[in-house]
Design a protein around this motif. Structure first.
Motif, mmCIF file in Angstrom:
data_model
loop_
_atom_site.group_PDB
_atom_site.id
_atom_site.type_symbol
_atom_site.label_atom_id
_atom_site.label_comp_id
_atom_site.label_asym_id
_atom_site.label_seq_id
_atom_site.Cartn_x
_atom_site.Cartn_y
_atom_site.Cartn_z
ATOM 1 N N MET A 1 29.577 49.107 61.132
ATOM 2 C CA MET A 1 30.714 48.524 60.422
ATOM 3 C C MET A 1 31.165 47.255 61.142
ATOM 4 O O MET A 1 31.327 47.244 62.354
ATOM 5 C CB MET A 1 31.864 49.530 60.365
ATOM 6 N N SER A 2 31.351 46.187 60.353
ATOM 7 C CA SER A 2 31.778 44.924 60.950
ATOM 8 C C SER A 2 32.444 44.068 59.887
ATOM 9 O O SER A 2 32.576 44.475 58.725
ATOM 10 C CB SER A 2 30.574 44.174 61.543
ATOM 11 N N LEU A 3 32.851 42.877 60.280
ATOM 12 C CA LEU A 3 33.439 41.925 59.343
ATOM 13 C C LEU A 3 32.407 40.895 58.901
ATOM 14 O O LEU A 3 32.710 39.715 58.750
ATOM 15 C CB LEU A 3 34.650 41.232 59.977
ATOM 16 N N GLU A 4 31.191 41.362 58.681
ATOM 17 C CA GLU A 4 30.152 40.464 58.171
ATOM 18 C C GLU A 4 30.540 39.944 56.798
ATOM 19 O O GLU A 4 31.240 40.598 56.020
ATOM 20 C CB GLU A 4 28.814 41.205 58.092
ATOM 21 N N LYS A 5 30.073 38.753 56.491
ATOM 22 C CA LYS A 5 30.408 38.083 55.230
ATOM 23 C C LYS A 5 29.931 38.896 54.027
ATOM 24 O O LYS A 5 28.849 39.469 54.023
ATOM 25 C CB LYS A 5 29.754 36.689 55.214
ATOM 26 N N TYR A 6 30.763 38.932 53.001
ATOM 27 C CA TYR A 6 30.393 39.581 51.745
ATOM 28 C C TYR A 6 29.315 38.758 51.051
ATOM 29 O O TYR A 6 29.486 37.554 50.824
ATOM 30 C CB TYR A 6 31.612 39.707 50.832
ATOM 31 N N THR A 7 28.201 39.385 50.715
ATOM 32 C CA THR A 7 27.084 38.686 50.066
ATOM 33 C C THR A 7 26.722 39.313 48.730
ATOM 34 O O THR A 7 25.717 38.950 48.128
ATOM 35 C CB THR A 7 25.847 38.678 50.976
ATOM 36 N N GLY A 8 27.547 40.259 48.272
ATOM 37 C CA GLY A 8 27.261 40.916 47.002
ATOM 38 C C GLY A 8 27.619 40.040 45.814
ATOM 39 O O GLY A 8 27.982 38.869 45.947
ATOM 40 N N THR A 9 27.519 40.626 44.651
ATOM 41 C CA THR A 9 27.814 39.916 43.407
ATOM 42 C C THR A 9 29.294 39.587 43.314
ATOM 43 O O THR A 9 30.157 40.433 43.592
ATOM 44 C CB THR A 9 27.414 40.783 42.199
ATOM 45 N N TRP A 10 29.589 38.355 42.962
ATOM 46 C CA TRP A 10 30.972 37.944 42.750
ATOM 47 C C TRP A 10 31.311 38.239 41.294
ATOM 48 O O TRP A 10 30.901 37.557 40.377
ATOM 49 C CB TRP A 10 31.157 36.466 43.068
ATOM 50 N N SER A 11 32.058 39.309 41.078
ATOM 51 C CA SER A 11 32.280 39.840 39.737
ATOM 52 C C SER A 11 33.765 39.835 39.391
ATOM 53 O O SER A 11 34.626 39.502 40.223
ATOM 54 C CB SER A 11 31.764 41.282 39.670
ATOM 55 N N THR A 12 34.069 40.227 38.169
ATOM 56 C CA THR A 12 35.465 40.372 37.766
ATOM 57 C C THR A 12 36.180 41.351 38.690
ATOM 58 O O THR A 12 37.326 41.119 39.102
ATOM 59 C CB THR A 12 35.557 40.869 36.311
ATOM 60 N N GLN A 13 35.508 42.447 39.042
ATOM 61 C CA GLN A 13 36.128 43.452 39.905
ATOM 62 C C GLN A 13 36.444 42.901 41.292
ATOM 63 O O GLN A 13 37.536 43.122 41.825
ATOM 64 C CB GLN A 13 35.228 44.683 40.040
ATOM 65 N N THR A 14 35.500 42.172 41.892
ATOM 66 C CA THR A 14 35.736 41.651 43.241
ATOM 67 C C THR A 14 36.791 40.547 43.227
ATOM 68 O O THR A 14 37.655 40.491 44.116
ATOM 69 C CB THR A 14 34.440 41.128 43.870
ATOM 70 N N ALA A 15 36.738 39.677 42.213
ATOM 71 C CA ALA A 15 37.752 38.612 42.123
ATOM 72 C C ALA A 15 39.142 39.207 41.922
ATOM 73 O O ALA A 15 40.113 38.778 42.546
ATOM 74 C CB ALA A 15 37.405 37.657 40.985
ATOM 75 N N ALA A 16 39.231 40.207 41.045
ATOM 76 C CA ALA A 16 40.525 40.840 40.787
ATOM 77 C C ALA A 16 41.035 41.571 42.027
ATOM 78 O O ALA A 16 42.235 41.555 42.314
ATOM 79 C CB ALA A 16 40.399 41.814 39.618
ATOM 80 N N HIS A 17 40.128 42.218 42.761
ATOM 81 C CA HIS A 17 40.537 42.930 43.977
ATOM 82 C C HIS A 17 41.122 41.959 45.000
ATOM 83 O O HIS A 17 42.175 42.228 45.592
ATOM 84 C CB HIS A 17 39.329 43.660 44.576
ATOM 85 N N LEU A 18 40.472 40.839 45.203
ATOM 86 C CA LEU A 18 40.984 39.826 46.119
ATOM 87 C C LEU A 18 42.380 39.390 45.716
ATOM 88 O O LEU A 18 43.310 39.358 46.535
ATOM 89 C CB LEU A 18 40.044 38.620 46.144
ATOM 90 N N LEU A 19 42.566 39.063 44.459
ATOM 91 C CA LEU A 19 43.846 38.541 43.999
ATOM 92 C C LEU A 19 44.938 39.611 44.016
ATOM 93 O O LEU A 19 46.094 39.314 44.326
ATOM 94 C CB LEU A 19 43.709 37.940 42.602
ATOM 95 N N ARG A 20 44.582 40.849 43.690
ATOM 96 C CA ARG A 20 45.594 41.907 43.712
ATOM 97 C C ARG A 20 46.132 42.145 45.115
ATOM 98 O O ARG A 20 47.329 42.353 45.300
ATOM 99 C CB ARG A 20 45.009 43.211 43.168
ATOM 100 N N ARG A 21 45.242 42.128 46.102
ATOM 101 C CA ARG A 21 45.670 42.421 47.464
ATOM 102 C C ARG A 21 46.353 41.221 48.136
ATOM 103 O O ARG A 21 47.299 41.388 48.893
ATOM 104 C CB ARG A 21 44.468 42.863 48.308
ATOM 105 N N ALA A 22 45.866 40.031 47.863
ATOM 106 C CA ALA A 22 46.360 38.854 48.570
ATOM 107 C C ALA A 22 47.548 38.191 47.892
ATOM 108 O O ALA A 22 48.263 37.418 48.526
ATOM 109 C CB ALA A 22 45.237 37.832 48.727
ATOM 110 N N SER A 23 47.776 38.500 46.599
ATOM 111 C CA SER A 23 48.847 37.846 45.859
ATOM 112 C C SER A 23 49.681 38.912 45.151
ATOM 113 O O SER A 23 49.633 40.087 45.502
ATOM 114 C CB SER A 23 48.268 36.842 44.856
ATOM 115 N N VAL A 24 50.439 38.490 44.145
ATOM 116 C CA VAL A 24 51.272 39.418 43.379
ATOM 117 C C VAL A 24 50.668 39.572 41.983
ATOM 118 O O VAL A 24 50.766 38.678 41.156
ATOM 119 C CB VAL A 24 52.721 38.916 43.292
#
Length: 543
Positions: free
Chosen positions: A1-24
């Motif tokens: 387990m580490s903070l290696e860069k995310y290299t998976g698919t950039w999808s609606t789910q991943t974009a939404a997850h980022l915005l939900r956690r980092a913003s309102v």
């Protein structure tokens, strides 16, 4: 387990997850915009675009709709404005509601700043009900939080300024702390809660990272600082409404324990006594435990409240390393975290946190783009005060957490975020989401707290759908099945079951397409019914 860069698919789910956690709670168009950026690097870079500013432009301060001066930068007196008077309690309400309005900002980058501001409030708590609180103190403290969120101050600089903050000094009895009668309240919380953290107790008065003697020594460094109502402007290194009383400052040397390598803070007299604080904060932040403790707090807020052994051994040290390498600036730590594969792990992060009342209530209203009236009007303040009351009943009253450590959901093992859901609060969540869906009458109060009328607060579901069609986020509005599926892609962090989707689409009716095209009033009623069901699904209360 580490903070290696995310290299998976950039999808609606991943974009939404980022915005939900980092913003309102992002709306659909915002998720689509960040999805279209095509990569985690581009999305995080843009989302954190407001951070890292050394000279940020702060939002305009709150105004009193009556036209009376708010007095945020004036000598503080009781009920000075007449006629008509605007009480200090009312102005305090305006200041807190103004902050909530900032969370509802249509610019998602600004809501990132407000989310970090909220974390700072969660971590460096102030309780306004303990000693009473002057409204200018709250405003200037909130501005200090935001300055750190913007990047004007790193966490070390911020800790120096927070130690001189009028609201904090009033809350933790700074004015009672003198060389002849040391009050250890703030010195204790500075070490235990705000900076280095309390480790396991290994002996009487020994908490691994500091000792009871260190608490008293820290309090001696802090002697002389107190709030004042008579100095509303910044003077040298003293912030607004704070004074340093040279005559009650302990000018003797202060030697800390071996936890701090027996370091001595050289005593100073006169105005130079202020600078002992800088030396002490430098000493505290030189300890590796400080960055580790702060990063645990960030992780619990933005990723998951329960820190596993694996996370403690691998993720937290990497976050702390980034923090210290960047002189305790927040942006590099969040940038590294939000770009990591670990942040997007479905099993441990996505849809794993129970929404706080602020995320649930304020986030829902922001996502639906609800019009709450023009800023700084009685209507706007009254609507926002209603939302604040919802949050308060759900056990998150801003600026009034239940204890000095803040809300248990952010720090109390083993329950953490599960504390938000109780036999009392779950029915209330359903009640309040029902009211937002069906409409609730809101009393409009003026600055004298006189009711001037009522207005209805109700999510405008028809406009919400129409905007989705216009923006291309809803591809077939006349199909109940397609409409529900596309709505849920943005509203939920996890996939709903086929049974849940069917229940939601059934609420719209088998003739939905005809109704939508020909009878918007009936369509609105059916959307209302669908939203009542949707908001009661347990998955909606996760993010």
């Amino acid at each position: 387990m580490s903070l290696e860069k995310y290299t998976g698919t950039w999808s609606t789910q991943t974009a939404a997850h980022l915005l939900r956690r980092a913003s309102v709670f992002p709306n659909r168009q915002e998720v689509k915009t960040y999805l279209d950026l095509g990569s985690v690097d581009a999305a995080v870079d843009q989302l954190l675009g407001q951070m890292g500013q050394s000279t940020p432009t702060h939002p305009a301060p709150p105004l009193d709709p009556s036209g009376n001066a708010m007095g945020l930068d004036q000598v503080y007196t009781v009920d000075q404005d007449s006629p008509p008077p605007t009480s200090n309690d009312k102005r305090r309400e305006y200041v807190i509601s103004w902050w909530v309005r900032r969370m509802l900002d249509p610019d998602i980058q600004q809501t990132v700043i407000e989310k970090v501001t909220l974390w700072l409030h969660v971590h460096f708590t102030t309780i306004i009900s303990n000693n009473g609180m002057a409204f200018p103190f709250l405003y200037h403290q909130n501005k200090l939080y935001r300055s750190c969120a913007f990047g004007q101050y790193n966490l070390k600089e911020f800790s120096v300024r927070m130690s001189k903050d009028a609201a904090m000094l009033l809350f933790l009895d700074g004015g009672l702390n003198t060389k002849t009668r040391v009050n250890e309240n703030f010195g204790r919380e500075l070490l235990e809660l705000y900076t280095i953290g309390k480790g396991p107790q290994i002996a009487e008065g020994d908490y691994t990272t500091y000792t009871e003697d260190d608490v008293i020594t820290a309090a001696r460094v802090l002697t002389g600082f107190r709030h004042t109502y008579l100095e509303p402007t910044e003077r040298g290194t003293l912030p607004p409404f704070t004074e340093f009383r040279e005559g009650v400052h302990d000018t003797n040397n202060k030697t800390f324990s071996d936890k701090f390598n027996n370091q001595t803070i050289t005593g100073r007299s006169g105005a130079d006594g202020i600078n002992e604080l800088n030396d002490m904060i430098d000493m505290i932040f030189a300890q590796s435990a400080t960055a580790t403790y702060l990063c645990r707090s960030l992780y619990r807020f933005f990723v998951y409240p329960k820190i596993s052994d694996s996370v403690e051994q691998n993720i937290i040290p990497q976050m702390a390393s980034v923090m210290t390498a960047n002189n305790f600036a927040l942006k590099p730590v969040l940038d590294n975290l939000f770009k990591s594969a670990h942040f997007y792990e479905v099993a441990s992060s996505v849809g794993a946190i129970i929404k706080s009342p602020v995320d649930f209530i304020i986030g829902t209203v922001r996502h639906f783009g609800q019009n709450l009236g023009a800023a700084n009007t009685f209507e706007n303040y009254s609507f926002i005060n209603k939302l604040r009351r919802y949050c308060e009943e759900l056990q998150q009253k801003l600026y009034d957490p239940p204890e000095v450590a803040g809300w248990k959901a952010y720090h109390q093992s083993p329950i953490y975020h599960e504390d938000w859901i109780t036999t009392l609060t779950l029915p209330l969540r359903f009640c309040y989401s029902d009211e937002l869906s069906k409409g609730v009458s809101v009393q409009i109060f003026d600055n004298t707290n006189t009711e001037t009328g009522t207005q209805t607060l109700k999510l405008d579901a028809v406009t919400y759908i129409q905007n989705g069609v216009t923006n291309g986020n809803i591809t077939n509005v006349t199909s109940a099945v397609t409409l529900v599926q596309e709505l849920c892609d943005y509203l939920f962090p996890v996939k709903l079951s086929s049974e849940q989707l069917t229940a939601l689409s059934s609420a719209l009716g088998s003739d939905w397409g005809t109704v939508w095209q020909n009878d918007k009033a009936t369509a609105a009623t059916r959307l209302e019914t669908m939203l009542v069901t949707l908001f009661r699904l347990e998955e909606y209360h996760l993010y």
